[in-house]
Scaffold this active site. Structure first.
Site, PDB file in Angstrom:
ATOM      1  N   HIS A  30      -1.925  -7.855   2.617  1.00  0.00           N
ATOM      2  CA  HIS A  30      -1.627  -8.444   3.926  1.00  0.00           C
ATOM      3  C   HIS A  30      -2.454  -7.848   5.058  1.00  0.00           C
ATOM      4  CE1 HIS A  30       1.208  -5.481   5.981  1.00  0.00           C
ATOM      5  NE2 HIS A  30       1.182  -4.978   4.773  1.00  0.00           N
ATOM      6  N   CYS A  82       2.268   0.572  13.477  1.00  0.00           N
ATOM      7  CA  CYS A  82       2.434   0.546  12.018  1.00  0.00           C
ATOM      8  C   CYS A  82       3.611   1.376  11.533  1.00  0.00           C
ATOM      9  CB  CYS A  82       1.188   1.040  11.299  1.00  0.00           C
ATOM     10  SG  CYS A  82       0.067  -0.268  10.892  1.00  0.00           S
ATOM     11  N   ALA A 111       0.827  -1.205   0.000  1.00  0.00           N
ATOM     12  CA  ALA A 111       0.000   0.000   0.000  1.00  0.00           C
ATOM     13  C   ALA A 111       0.863   1.257   0.000  1.00  0.00           C
ATOM     14  CB  ALA A 111      -0.929  -0.003   1.214  1.00  0.00           C
ATOM     15  N   THR A 112       2.008   1.187   0.653  1.00  0.00           N
ATOM     16  CA  THR A 112       2.905   2.349   0.681  1.00  0.00           C
ATOM     17  C   THR A 112       3.292   2.733  -0.744  1.00  0.00           C
ATOM     18  OG1 THR A 112       3.738   1.646   2.828  1.00  0.00           O
ATOM     19  CG2 THR A 112       5.108   3.203   1.593  1.00  0.00           C
ATOM     20  N   GLN A 168      -7.259  -0.482   5.658  1.00  0.00           N
ATOM     21  CA  GLN A 168      -7.812  -1.176   6.832  1.00  0.00           C
ATOM     22  C   GLN A 168      -9.294  -1.516   6.687  1.00  0.00           C
ATOM     23  OE1 GLN A 168      -6.104  -2.351   9.305  1.00  0.00           O
ATOM     24  NE2 GLN A 168      -4.147  -1.277   9.128  1.00  0.00           N
ATOM     25  N   THR A 221       8.496  -7.038 -12.566  1.00  0.00           N
ATOM     26  CA  THR A 221       7.767  -8.304 -12.725  1.00  0.00           C
ATOM     27  C   THR A 221       6.665  -8.420 -11.685  1.00  0.00           C
ATOM     28  OG1 THR A 221       9.729  -9.355 -13.606  1.00  0.00           O
ATOM     29  CG2 THR A 221       8.043 -10.823 -12.705  1.00  0.00           C
TER      30      THR A 221
HETATM   31  N1  PLP Z   1      -2.101   2.571   5.025  1.00  0.00           N
HETATM   32  C1  PLP Z   1      -2.645   2.103   6.151  1.00  0.00           C
HETATM   33  C2  PLP Z   1      -3.915   2.697   6.661  1.00  0.00           C
HETATM   34  C3  PLP Z   1      -2.026   1.070   6.855  1.00  0.00           C
HETATM   35  O1  PLP Z   1      -2.555   0.612   7.972  1.00  0.00           O
HETATM   36  C4  PLP Z   1      -0.815   0.541   6.356  1.00  0.00           C
HETATM   37  C5  PLP Z   1      -0.136  -0.508   7.112  1.00  0.00           C
HETATM   38  O2  PLP Z   1       0.810  -0.392   7.744  1.00  0.00           O
HETATM   39  C6  PLP Z   1      -0.302   1.059   5.153  1.00  0.00           C
HETATM   40  C7  PLP Z   1      -0.972   2.073   4.509  1.00  0.00           C
HETATM   41  C8  PLP Z   1       0.957   0.527   4.559  1.00  0.00           C
HETATM   42  O3  PLP Z   1       0.689  -0.754   4.048  1.00  0.00           O
HETATM   43  P1  PLP Z   1       1.818  -1.646   3.387  1.00  0.00           P
HETATM   44  O4  PLP Z   1       2.438  -2.381   4.503  1.00  0.00           O
HETATM   45  O5  PLP Z   1       1.087  -2.560   2.441  1.00  0.00           O
HETATM   46  O6  PLP Z   1       2.743  -0.736   2.697  1.00  0.00           O
END
Ligand code: PLP
Length: 379
Positions: free
Chosen positions: A201, A326, A71-72, A181, A240
């Site tokens: 995940h 997090c 997600a980042t 989330q 990839t």
């Molecule tokens: N955004 C939210 C709201 C999250 O809780 C998280 C998790 O840590 C992320 C983004 C980042 O997710 P990822 O670990 O897939 O980069």
């Protein structure tokens, strides 16, 4: 193994998802781009199916889904990919972002601020809930993006994305919703937006896959890639594709949607049981954020344990988050509670407890026992 109550950080892989992924991890081989031979085409077909499954979760079409590694990365692609070219062209760029967004949003916005973007940081207030009234007064002609996460990853509070979306649409401003989330905790249709992010995940899929949906008033052509290379994902995300993880993410998305009607009330009841027990064990504890507007499986509480020591001992028995949940640099103060105006001494004793589909009643009962054992009354 400690009792796992850190599902907001990462959810355990659903064993059924693993079954679907397994043959792609061991038996089969291939690159989804190598469509000149059968092995590559098989991966491409499996990825196409997963894309449909993720699109169903996000209420979009498959060709609006861009797969990324996390997600980042998806948030960085949306923010940097959309706004940096404007700055490079010398255009004025204004961004509105709540202060309690995840660092995956905060940091790319800060990075753009360093190279000339103007940013309005919005305070969420003690409830932690953002709605249109937090956004609308700050809109300017040059506002190029509003960010509004679906569910806060520390408190579980649900933002009023529908009203934020209405004002953004009325002013023609793209809206980025980090919905990492939300899957498995809420129906996702309320979070439809121009740019929506989910992560495998966080919904009992494997680590290593995530998605950005690009739709509404936006087209892919309006976003520049952040990674340059072989032109995968229509040129937006070279590299990839992680076939096994994407296959797992697709299955996880389908299973999250199917389980939602039974899981949401089950997890809410377990969360309430846990919270009530902790409020009794540690009188004077507080639950953070609007308790009427939050997801089923996340609770952030400041525990009146007397001193921070006991909770740090507990992490051997119960896997939970404290401090800046997090974040890769654990132990720092929560920027979310700070943004909500929580006093530093109260924020210092905050813990986040997060449940998931694999959390059982026994897990919750055992966690309550572990907390009771560190209560000053247990001595
Ligand atoms: N955004 C939210 C709201 C999250 O809780 C998280 C998790 O840590 C992320 C983004 C980042 O997710 P990822 O670990 O897939 O980069």
């Amino acid at each position: 193994m400690p009792i796992y109550l850190d599902n907001a950080a990462s959810t355990p892989l659903d064993p059924e998802v693993f079954v679907v992924m397994a043959s792609w991890l061991t038996g089969r081989v291939g690159n989804a781009s190598s469509v000149q031979h059968a092995a590559g085409r098989a991966v491409a077909t499996a990825v196409a199916h997963a894309r449909e499954q993720v699109a169903a979760l996000l209420h979009c079409t498959a060709d609006e889904v861009v797969f990324t590694s996390c997600a980042t990365e998806a948030c960085n692609l949306a923010i940097t990919g959309m706004l940096k070219p404007k700055l490079d062209r010398g255009e004025a760029v204004h961004i509105i972002a709540p202060l309690h967004e995840h660092p995956a949003v905060l940091e790319p916005v800060r990075q753009l601020a360093r190279i000339g973007a103007a940013v309005t940081w919005v305070e969420p207030g003690a409830s932690g809930v953002i709605d249109a009234s937090h956004i609308e007064p700050h809109l300017r002609p040059e506002t190029a993006m509003v960010a509004c996460m679906a569910v806060n990853n520390e408190t579980g509070t649900i933002n009023d994305v529908a009203t934020v979306r209405s004002v953004c649409r009325a002013h023609d401003v793209p809206l980025l919703v980090d919905a990492s989330q939300a899957p498995g905790r809420l129906a996702m249709d309320v979070f439809d937006s121009d740019l929506t992010v989910v992560s495998s995940h966080k919904m009992h899929g494997p680590q290593g896959a995530a998605a950005l949906a690009i739709r509404g008033q936006l087209t892919r052509a309006m976003i520049a890639p952040v990674l340059h290379g072989g032109g995968h994902e229509g040129g937006l995300r070279s590299g990839t594709l992680n076939g096994p993880a994407i296959v797992g993410m697709g299955e996880a998305a389908a299973r999250a949607m199917a389980a939602l009607p039974s899981e949401a009330p089950r997890q809410a009841s377990l969360r309430d049981r846990l919270e009530h027990a902790l409020l009794e064990i540690f009188p004077g504890s507080v639950v953070h954020g609007d308790t009427d507007q939050r997801v089923c499986g996340i609770s952030m509480m400041s525990l009146a344990t007397g001193s921070p020591g006991p909770v740090s001992q507990l992490v051997h028995a119960v896997a939970l988050s404290h401090g800046s949940a997090c974040s890769s640099v654990g132990g720092s103060r929560s920027h979310v509670l700070e943004a909500m105006g929580c006093a530093p001494h109260v924020a210092a004793s905050a813990v986040r407890l997060s449940l998931g589909r694999l959390t059982s009643e026994d897990d919750v009962a055992a966690a309550i026992d572990a907390f009771a054992a560190i209560s000053p009354r247990a001595d």
